[in-house]
Design an enzyme around this catalytic site. Structure first.
Site, short mmCIF file in Angstrom:
data_model
loop_
_atom_site.label_atom_id
_atom_site.label_comp_id
_atom_site.label_asym_id
_atom_site.label_seq_id
_atom_site.Cartn_x
_atom_site.Cartn_y
_atom_site.Cartn_z
N ASP A 16 -21.15 -4.59 -5.68
CA ASP A 16 -22.03 -3.98 -6.67
C ASP A 16 -23.06 -5.03 -7.06
OD1 ASP A 16 -22.97 -2.30 -8.85
OD2 ASP A 16 -21.00 -1.32 -8.76
N ILE A 17 -23.87 -4.74 -8.07
CA ILE A 17 -24.84 -5.73 -8.51
C ILE A 17 -24.08 -6.89 -9.18
CG2 ILE A 17 -26.74 -4.08 -8.74
CD1 ILE A 17 -26.22 -4.14 -11.79
N PRO A 18 -24.67 -8.10 -9.16
CA PRO A 18 -23.93 -9.26 -9.66
C PRO A 18 -23.36 -9.10 -11.07
CG PRO A 18 -25.91 -9.96 -8.50
CD PRO A 18 -25.97 -8.47 -8.56
N GLY B 262 0.74 -4.88 6.09
CA GLY B 262 1.11 -3.75 5.24
C GLY B 262 2.08 -2.83 5.93
N ARG B 263 1.52 -1.81 6.59
CA ARG B 263 2.36 -0.72 7.12
C ARG B 263 3.53 -1.14 7.99
NH1 ARG B 263 -3.03 2.53 8.53
NH2 ARG B 263 -3.67 0.35 8.57
N ASP C 135 0.83 -1.21 0.00
CA ASP C 135 0.00 0.00 0.00
C ASP C 135 0.86 1.26 0.00
OD1 ASP C 135 -2.25 -1.62 0.19
OD2 ASP C 135 -2.36 -1.47 2.38
N ASP D 83 -6.78 -6.30 -4.58
CA ASP D 83 -7.75 -6.23 -3.48
C ASP D 83 -8.72 -5.07 -3.67
OD1 ASP D 83 -8.96 -6.64 -1.01
OD2 ASP D 83 -7.39 -5.59 0.11
N LEU D 84 -9.51 -5.12 -4.73
CA LEU D 84 -10.42 -3.99 -5.00
C LEU D 84 -11.74 -4.11 -4.24
CD1 LEU D 84 -9.77 -3.23 -8.78
CD2 LEU D 84 -8.66 -2.30 -6.77
N LYS D 85 -11.96 -5.21 -3.55
CA LYS D 85 -13.16 -5.36 -2.68
C LYS D 85 -14.44 -4.94 -3.40
CE LYS D 85 -10.63 -4.47 1.64
NZ LYS D 85 -9.37 -3.91 1.13
N ARG E 226 -0.24 -6.99 13.83
CA ARG E 226 0.77 -6.05 14.31
C ARG E 226 1.87 -6.83 15.03
NH1 ARG E 226 -0.87 -3.58 10.87
NH2 ARG E 226 -2.00 -1.61 10.84
N LYS F 149 -0.05 -7.98 -2.27
CA LYS F 149 -1.40 -7.47 -2.47
C LYS F 149 -1.31 -6.01 -2.90
CE LYS F 149 -4.28 -6.23 1.12
NZ LYS F 149 -5.00 -5.04 0.71
N GLN G 32 -6.53 0.24 12.40
CA GLN G 32 -7.04 -1.11 12.64
C GLN G 32 -7.55 -1.24 14.08
OE1 GLN G 32 -7.52 -2.99 10.25
NE2 GLN G 32 -5.81 -3.21 8.83
N THR H 170 -11.50 -4.87 9.24
CA THR H 170 -10.82 -4.92 10.53
C THR H 170 -10.66 -3.53 11.16
OG1 THR H 170 -8.86 -5.13 9.15
CG2 THR H 170 -9.54 -7.07 10.35
N THR I 1 -22.37 -6.45 -12.66
CA THR I 1 -21.21 -5.55 -12.67
C THR I 1 -20.00 -6.24 -12.04
OG1 THR I 1 -22.67 -3.65 -12.54
CG2 THR I 1 -20.39 -3.29 -11.87
O1 C5P Z 1 -1.14 -1.61 6.95
P1 C5P Z 1 -1.97 -2.77 7.44
O2 C5P Z 1 -1.15 -3.94 7.93
O3 C5P Z 1 -3.05 -2.34 8.41
O4 C5P Z 1 -2.69 -3.27 6.09
C1 C5P Z 1 -3.77 -4.14 6.06
C2 C5P Z 1 -4.21 -4.36 4.65
O5 C5P Z 1 -5.31 -5.24 4.65
C3 C5P Z 1 -4.68 -3.10 3.91
O6 C5P Z 1 -4.23 -3.23 2.57
C4 C5P Z 1 -6.17 -3.15 3.96
O7 C5P Z 1 -6.78 -2.61 2.81
C5 C5P Z 1 -6.43 -4.65 3.99
N1 C5P Z 1 -7.68 -5.09 4.61
C6 C5P Z 1 -8.03 -4.78 5.92
N2 C5P Z 1 -9.22 -5.22 6.44
C7 C5P Z 1 -10.03 -5.98 5.71
C8 C5P Z 1 -9.68 -6.31 4.39
C9 C5P Z 1 -8.48 -5.85 3.87
O8 C5P Z 1 -7.27 -4.12 6.61
N3 C5P Z 1 -11.13 -6.47 6.24
#
Ligand code: C5P
Length: 226
Positions: free
Chosen positions: A62-64, A203-204, A10, A57-59, A173, A32, A183, A112, A66
């Protein structure tokens, strides 16, 4: 063997993302992308795939019809994994599974970043109950796995109707990283695996470290110390 870690690239620009993907190749289950995909498009997936699996991970929600088109686009781009919001409903997840193949589809249950209070206020239920309900729906519709918090994974692993799903958990974490950021439902990598997570999304703590590759090694070492 690769660690069960999915590295969220990210906020990185293309050169940094590609260089990190190359460095972590073979060490992580997948990388990801989300915001970088929006900037760079399908060509990015091809470039990242040289180093391993890619989850876009575009999550979708929408309607099925699409979602079916969106999923087809990502499959053409080469995405190995992709996400839809389970709350989009049965028909929508089924459309995604049909268009993408069951192996590619992960259903997001409850973000989360939502607290227990957020869940009650928005949906009238605790995260545990919401995740259980959406997890069962994901299993019935043939998704490969669900995305939930590490705090809910154990109940899903113990429930026969969801036990076969991958339990992919962000909100991880490492012990040496103090800042939960946005989070709310979090755990350390070891707690998450012990609690039934099958894949950890991080991620971070890693990508924003001064040396991301070293931060990944530290996280993997922390897992190994189980
Ligand atoms: O930086 P961090 O470790 O919090 O990143 C978590 C990643 O997981 C992010 O890319 C976030 O979009 C993704 N994510 C999330 N919660 C969800 C689904 C995906 O944090 N339920």
């Amino acid at each position: 063997m690769a660690a069960p870690i999915i590295l969220a690239l990210d906020g990185l620009e293309r050169p940094a993302a590609l260089s990190l993907a190359e460095k972590v190749a073979g060490k992580v289950f997948a990388v990801k992308v989300h915001d970088l995909y929006l900037a760079e498009g399908p060509a990015l997936v091809g470039a990242l795939k040289r180093h391993g699996r890619v989850w876009v991970d575009l999550k979708f929600h929408d309607i099925p019809a699409t979602v079916r088109s969106e999923v087809k686009r990502l499959v053409s781009a080469g995405a190995d994994l992709l996400t839809v919001h389970a709350s989009g409903g049965r028909e929508m997840i089924e459309a995604a599974v049909e268009a993408g193949g069951p192996e590619r589809i992960l259903a997001v249950t409850v973000l989360t970043s939502l607290s227990w209070y957020d869940c009650r206020a928005l949906f009238g239920d605790s995260p545990e109950l919401l995740v259980q309900r959406l997890g069962r729906l994901a299993a019935e519709t043939g998704a490969r796995g669900i995305v939930c918090s590490p705090l809910e994974a154990k109940a899903l692993a113990a429930d026969a109707s969801t036990a076969n799903l991958w339990r992919v958990t962000p909100g991880i974490r490492p012990t040496w990283y103090q800042d939960p950021g946005d989070q709310k439902r979090v755990a350390t990598p070891r707690e998450a695996l012990a609690g039934g997570s099958t894949h950890l999304v991080i991620g971070r703590p890693i990508v924003q470290a001064p040396d991301p590759s070293a931060a990944l090694d530290r996280t993997i070492a922390e897992l190994g110390a189980r």
